[in-house]
Write a protein that holds these residues in place. Structure first.
Motif, PDB file in Angstrom:
ATOM      1  N   VAL A 188      82.301  12.773  -1.654  1.00  0.00           N
ATOM      2  CA  VAL A 188      82.804  12.853  -0.279  1.00  0.00           C
ATOM      3  C   VAL A 188      81.749  12.355   0.695  1.00  0.00           C
ATOM      4  CG1 VAL A 188      83.483  14.463   1.545  1.00  0.00           C
ATOM      5  CG2 VAL A 188      84.466  14.682  -0.742  1.00  0.00           C
ATOM      6  N   PHE A 189      80.507  12.773   0.498  1.00  0.00           N
ATOM      7  CA  PHE A 189      79.426  12.304   1.359  1.00  0.00           C
ATOM      8  C   PHE A 189      79.332  10.781   1.334  1.00  0.00           C
ATOM      9  CE2 PHE A 189      76.752  16.443   1.163  1.00  0.00           C
ATOM     10  CZ  PHE A 189      77.477  16.950   2.227  1.00  0.00           C
ATOM     11  N   GLN A 190      79.388  10.222   0.136  1.00  0.00           N
ATOM     12  CA  GLN A 190      79.201   8.783   0.000  1.00  0.00           C
ATOM     13  C   GLN A 190      80.372   8.016   0.594  1.00  0.00           C
ATOM     14  OE1 GLN A 190      78.102   7.661  -3.952  1.00  0.00           O
ATOM     15  NE2 GLN A 190      77.886   5.489  -3.471  1.00  0.00           N
ATOM     16  N   ASN A 191      81.587   8.441   0.278  1.00  0.00           N
ATOM     17  CA  ASN A 191      82.769   7.746   0.779  1.00  0.00           C
ATOM     18  C   ASN A 191      82.925   7.951   2.282  1.00  0.00           C
ATOM     19  OD1 ASN A 191      85.116   6.172   0.541  1.00  0.00           O
ATOM     20  ND2 ASN A 191      86.395   7.972   0.246  1.00  0.00           N
ATOM     21  N   GLY A 192      82.775   9.194   2.731  1.00  0.00           N
ATOM     22  CA  GLY A 192      82.916   9.462   4.156  1.00  0.00           C
ATOM     23  C   GLY A 192      81.778   8.920   4.991  1.00  0.00           C
ATOM     24  N   GLY A 193      80.623   8.709   4.361  1.00  0.00           N
ATOM     25  CA  GLY A 193      79.484   8.182   5.106  1.00  0.00           C
ATOM     26  C   GLY A 193      79.741   6.800   5.659  1.00  0.00           C
ATOM     27  N   TYR A 194      80.472   5.973   4.913  1.00  0.00           N
ATOM     28  CA  TYR A 194      80.790   4.639   5.407  1.00  0.00           C
ATOM     29  C   TYR A 194      81.696   4.710   6.634  1.00  0.00           C
ATOM     30  CZ  TYR A 194      78.847   3.104   0.945  1.00  0.00           C
ATOM     31  OH  TYR A 194      78.019   2.881  -0.126  1.00  0.00           O
ATOM     32  N   THR A 195      82.670   5.620   6.604  1.00  0.00           N
ATOM     33  CA  THR A 195      83.538   5.791   7.771  1.00  0.00           C
ATOM     34  C   THR A 195      82.752   6.311   8.961  1.00  0.00           C
ATOM     35  OG1 THR A 195      85.406   6.281   6.310  1.00  0.00           O
ATOM     36  CG2 THR A 195      85.626   6.922   8.608  1.00  0.00           C
ATOM     37  N   MET A 196      81.842   7.238   8.718  1.00  0.00           N
ATOM     38  CA  MET A 196      81.004   7.775   9.784  1.00  0.00           C
ATOM     39  C   MET A 196      80.168   6.678  10.418  1.00  0.00           C
ATOM     40  SD  MET A 196      78.279  10.952   9.544  1.00  0.00           S
ATOM     41  CE  MET A 196      77.082  10.006   8.582  1.00  0.00           C
ATOM     42  N   GLN A 197      79.642   5.789   9.597  1.00  0.00           N
ATOM     43  CA  GLN A 197      78.833   4.690  10.106  1.00  0.00           C
ATOM     44  C   GLN A 197      79.674   3.713  10.914  1.00  0.00           C
ATOM     45  OE1 GLN A 197      77.234   1.982   7.148  1.00  0.00           O
ATOM     46  NE2 GLN A 197      75.360   1.694   8.341  1.00  0.00           N
ATOM     47  N   ALA A 198      80.872   3.388  10.405  1.00  0.00           N
ATOM     48  CA  ALA A 198      81.711   2.406  11.084  1.00  0.00           C
ATOM     49  C   ALA A 198      82.286   2.949  12.387  1.00  0.00           C
ATOM     50  CB  ALA A 198      82.847   1.973  10.158  1.00  0.00           C
TER      51      ALA A 198
END
Length: 433
Positions: free
Chosen positions: A373-383
């Motif tokens: 979840v951290f890894q997948n959601g991290g990209y959305t958080m960055q974008a």
């Protein structure tokens, strides 16, 4: 009576002299209140407050709080509002809430559930994507956990993933086999590749006493440069290409998608690995021997357990599971061949997953999903928020820090130390003192 909180007097035999079961100054034949009968609710709360599960949850919570502080102090709006904090403090607080809430909201939306989606399947798509990221972490974390439970620190996950993935990939593109059989052969090749690479460590540890940490680190380098060399030779390099990359795997060796969802068969294989690891460590005689060696090698040897053999077996099983992560990396959907970097730091992140899961198979499973979840959601958080994805790496590193320092977590939350409740002294003991 049990459950009332009262103490049950335990009579002491009249031995007639000091030194025969009596405390100094204790009158022979006197009764002492030695066994406190703890109420059931109190015992449950004590076990809850001192258990590993609560410590793991609180470690994640503290890490998220520290991550929130980092997000706030690096946010441009927060920095601008803090310039006039004393005249209008509400603006700074609102900016902090907006920055942190937006970041973690995007993390949740991109990694767990998209509340803005128009249908349930689209809403769950982020979670399914997170399961794809979590699958190799679960498999590799299980391998590291088996090593931990046997008293071995296997930090050679990178090398075992590279070797296991290379073997699986070679079978996937070089051996045209019937559908079904081809995928099974490729996955088994990945398992055996990882097991062989870790088995080298087990043999050296058992036969020569070489430290597994040093050997696994060195074998990581050996695996990386060996794979890089083979990718420049016809063994693994795609024909007619000058790039160090293998040919694409044949369609019969690619892990199929589950019902067209963004998660493939590898996730089911990871669940099977969790079930198998749980049975091995908790239900089998081999698992008992492995755990005995991990708890106390000298006592295990005295009990007739072959410690050297168990060391080799533990490393082979550990590498077998880590090799599954390597096979997943190269046999995933839409794969177009692999280079020398497909390990994607999974070998080292798996150590974090194993620590967070307390080296328990199901703990590793849920820890792997959390990191997915951290890894997948991290990209959305960055974008969505322009936040550096390295913040997620910081949070993961802090989780390891707090997991490795339980007294620190207990101090922060004022939790009691683990152990049985202290026995209250009897009246005779108080007089003698």
């Amino acid at each position: 009576m049990s459950g009332t909180g009262e103490q049950t007097p335990v009579p002491v035999a009249d031995t007639g002299s000091e030194g025969q079961g009596l405390e100094p100054g204790q009158v022979p034949g006197a009764a002492v209140a030695a066994v406190p009968q703890e109420p059931g609710v109190q015992r449950f709360l004590r076990e809850l407050l001192t258990g590993n599960l609560l410590l793991s949850v609180l470690a994640v919570l503290v890490s998220l709080v520290v991550g929130a502080v980092l997000i706030a102090v690096t946010n441009p709006q927060v920095l601008a509002a803090s310039g006039y904090f004393f005249s209008r403090p509400g603006d700074t607080i609102a900016a902090i809430v907006s920055a942190v809430g937006g970041a973690y909201g995007s993390l949740f939306q991109g990694g767990v559930l998209d509340l803005t989606a128009s249908d349930p399947l689209s809403a769950l798509r982020p979670l399914l994507g997170s399961l794809g990221f979590a699958t190799p972490l679960i498999a590799a974390g299980l391998g590291i956990a088996v090593g931990f439970r046997t008293g071995l620190f296997n930090i050679g996950g990178q090398g075992q993933i590279l070797i296991g993935g290379a073997v699986a990939g070679w079978i996937g593109f070089a051996l045209p086999l019937p559908a079904g059989l081809h995928l099974i052969a490729a996955v088994l090749g990945g398992l055996l590749g990882g097991a062989l690479w870790a088995g080298i460590v087990g043999v050296l540890k058992a036969r020569t006493g070489a430290h597994e940490v040093i050997v696994t680190i060195m074998l990581n380098y050996v695996a990386f440069y060996l794979l890089d060399y083979l990718l420049h030779t016809p063994v693994l390099q795609a024909p007619g290409s000058s790039n160090p990359k293998s040919p694409a795997e044949l369609p019969t060796a690619v892990l199929p998608s589950l019902f067209g969802l963004p998660v493939n068969l590898g996730f089911l294989l990871a669940i099977v690995a969790v079930l198998a690891s749980s049975w091995l460590l908790s239900r089998s005689s081999l698992g008992f021997k492995l755990r005995a060696v991990g708890e106390n090698p000298a006592a295990a040897r005295t009990a007739g357990i072959d410690v050297r053999r168990m060391t080799i077996v533990a490393m082979v099983v550990s590498g077998l599971l880590v090799g599954l992560a390597g096979a997943y990396q190269v046999l995933g959907q839409s794969t177009g061949g692999f280079g020398n970097d497909f390990d994607a730091s999974i070998g080292f992140n798996a150590i974090t997953v194993a620590l967070l899961g307390r080296s328990r198979p199901w703990g590793v499973f849920w820890a792997g999903i959390l990191f997915g979840v951290f890894q997948n959601g991290g990209y959305t958080m960055q974008a969505a928020n322009g936040i550096d994805i390295n913040i997620v790496s910081v949070v993961q590193s802090l989780i390891v820090l707090f997991i490795a320092a339980p007294p620190l977590v207990r101090t922060i939350f004022r939790l009691p130390a683990p152990g049985r409740p202290r026995r209250r002294r009897s009246k005779n003991e108080v007089r003698s003192a």
